[in-house]
Write an enzyme that holds these catalytic residues in place. Structure first.
Site, mmCIF file in Angstrom:
data_model
loop_
_atom_site.group_PDB
_atom_site.id
_atom_site.type_symbol
_atom_site.label_atom_id
_atom_site.label_comp_id
_atom_site.label_asym_id
_atom_site.label_seq_id
_atom_site.Cartn_x
_atom_site.Cartn_y
_atom_site.Cartn_z
ATOM 1 C CG PHE A 123 88.174 26.324 11.043
ATOM 2 C CD1 PHE A 123 87.102 25.639 9.820
ATOM 3 C CD2 PHE A 123 87.463 25.372 12.579
ATOM 4 C CE1 PHE A 123 86.872 24.319 9.895
ATOM 5 C CE2 PHE A 123 86.453 24.779 12.324
ATOM 6 C CZ PHE A 123 86.033 24.323 11.250
ATOM 7 C CG ASP A 210 86.388 31.498 16.203
ATOM 8 O OD1 ASP A 210 86.612 31.049 17.342
ATOM 9 O OD2 ASP A 210 86.259 30.772 15.133
ATOM 10 C CE LYS A 239 89.172 22.601 17.988
ATOM 11 N NZ LYS A 239 88.645 23.862 16.833
HETATM 12 C C1 LIG Z 1 87.226 24.399 15.916
HETATM 13 C C2 LIG Z 1 86.995 25.726 15.918
HETATM 14 C C3 LIG Z 1 85.428 26.603 15.965
HETATM 15 C C4 LIG Z 1 84.998 24.901 15.754
HETATM 16 O O1 LIG Z 1 84.637 24.111 17.083
HETATM 17 P P1 LIG Z 1 83.050 23.198 16.856
HETATM 18 O O2 LIG Z 1 83.375 22.854 18.769
HETATM 19 O O3 LIG Z 1 84.317 22.572 16.277
HETATM 20 O O4 LIG Z 1 82.035 23.698 16.079
HETATM 21 C C5 LIG Z 1 85.364 27.663 15.281
HETATM 22 N N1 LIG Z 1 86.280 28.320 15.207
HETATM 23 C C6 LIG Z 1 87.426 27.917 15.428
HETATM 24 C C7 LIG Z 1 88.315 28.955 15.171
HETATM 25 C C8 LIG Z 1 88.280 26.398 15.523
HETATM 26 O O5 LIG Z 1 89.597 26.041 16.096
#
Ligand SMILES: *Cc1c(COP(=O)(O)O)cnc(C)c1O
Length: 387
Positions: A123, A210, A239
């Site tokens: 994701f 990420d 986050k």
């Molecule tokens: C939450 C998340 C995103 C997206 O972040 P947003 O602030 O919602 O755009 C991307 N990568 C990972 C691994 C995430 O957990």
């Protein structure tokens, strides 16, 4: 718009690991707004930084010097062992910056049609490029045509990457989560990141991690890549960096840090004084209060306690995690546990249909973990018993 299936609760205030709804009922927050509020709710350091900065300066523009951006940038790059940072406002935007950076880096080296390796069940966000990078059809369906230039491989499968390396000379980077969050708290083999680093070095690819969910102390190190003792070329954060204040960051090292030049990328809000002042308060507090160490210790205790309480339960597949990023996989869909937990005053989440996901604040203590485990294991026993 109706973009979310909302649970029947509205929160009014919070303190530490606790939230109170508009009827005054108290909840133990074992989700932290999905890995956002690592310092818990209403932390005085965050409150003070926010109030003080709001009274001084909220926004000017990136066409001027921004002292708070420089301060957070210096501290963040030092802690991460990276050279430079671009500030955005969300995780998806941080990943957009990484994707653009990889493409520009490739074009500069004469690769006209660059591709980025991404994983199944990953994701990376909801913008067009990041949903195209995401390994979940539900996120993509209906939004075609997708952004081109991503090559997908199974997660934790080095052979698949070696095969792709042989067949696809236009691959320029890997974008991957050190632990898959939305994908179901999937942990790769212990040597996965080390081997990815070797493959990237050998192939001239950028290793882009990420860490939007795993970063900022969540896994018991400030960044999950530090467990592996490697350095990525690019790492994205969001986050937990702002504890609820919107902020994202794309950090880069070495040649990757020199790719963007004036005009390559930008953001009106990105790196504004308010967001950066709060980001610095979060990072300083994580360090000063040893919250990364607390995440490691309480996370180990949480895993032990869950295993002791659930060990032989029929219908339990696996309990896994690192630090305070924990998944409990059952043998059946268990989304209804979220509502049952809510009734019992506990906030949890279910991802990948069968995985209960726990992401409590990094400030959580032993007694609160005992309460979390007692409530949750009771619910799981009840669910598996009467399902
Ligand atoms: C939450 C998340 C995103 C997206 O972040 P947003 O602030 O919602 O755009 C991307 N990568 C990972 C691994 C995430 O957990």
């Amino acid at each position: 718009m109706a973009t979310y299936n909302r649970l029947p609760v509205t929160f009014d205030r919070g303190e530490g690991v606790w939230l109170w709804d508009t009827n005054g009922k108290r909840y133990l927050d074992a989700l932290s707004g999905i890995a956002v509020c690592g310092l818990g709710h209403a932390h005085p350091a965050v409150r003070d930084a926010l109030c003080e900065q709001a009274g001084r300066l909220i926004h000017t523009s990136n066409i001027y010097g921004v002292a708070e951006q420089e301060r957070l940038g210096a501290l963040l790059t030092e802690q991460a062992g990276m050279d430079r940072v671009f500030f955005a406002n969300s995780g998806a935007e941080a990943n957009e910056a990484a994707i653009k950076l990889a493409r520009l880096h490739a074009h500069r080296r004469g690769i006209e049609n660059p591709a980025i390796l991404v994983a199944e069940h990953s994701f990376h966000g909801r913008t067009l490029a990041t949903l195209s990078a995401t390994g979940n059809r539900k996120v993509q369906a209906g939004f075609e045509p997708l952004v081109q230039g991503f090559v997908r491989v199974p997660y934790d499968d080095l052979d698949a990457i070696e095969t792709a390396a042989t067949n696809r000379p236009n691959i320029v980077a890997i974008l991957i989560e050190p632990i898959q969050g939305e994908g179901g708290i999937r942990l790769p083999s212990d040597d996965y990141l080390v081997r990815l680093r070797e493959i990237c070095d050998r192939s001239g690819w950028l290793l882009m991690l990420d860490e939007i969910q795993t970063g900022m102390g969540r896994t018991g190190r400030l960044f999950a890549f530090q467990h592996a003792g490697i350095q990525p070329d690019v790492v994205t954060l969001a986050k937990g960096l702002g504890n609820g204040m919107p902020i994202g960051a794309c950090l880069a090292r070495g040649a990757a840090a020199e790719v963007f030049s004036p005009g390559s990328h930008g953001s009106t809000f990105g790196g504004n004084p308010l967001a950066c002042r709060v980001g610095r308060a979060v990072l300083e507090t994580l360090i000063d209060e040893n919250l990364t160490e607390n995440a490691a210790a309480q996370g180990a205790y949480l895993l032990d306690s869950l295993r002791a309480a659930l060990g032989e339960t029929h219908g339990l597949v696996e309990i896994r995690g690192r630090g305070l990023m924990v998944g409990i996989e059952l043998d059946r869909p268990c989304g209804e546990l979220v509502g049952r937990a809510l009734d019992a005053g506990l906030l949890i989440n279910v991802t990948a249909e069968r995985v209960i996901r726990l992401l409590p604040p990094l400030i959580i203590d032993r007694a609160q973990i005992d309460e979390l485990v007692a409530t949750l294991t009771g619910l799981i026993h009840g669910f598996l018993g009467d399902a």
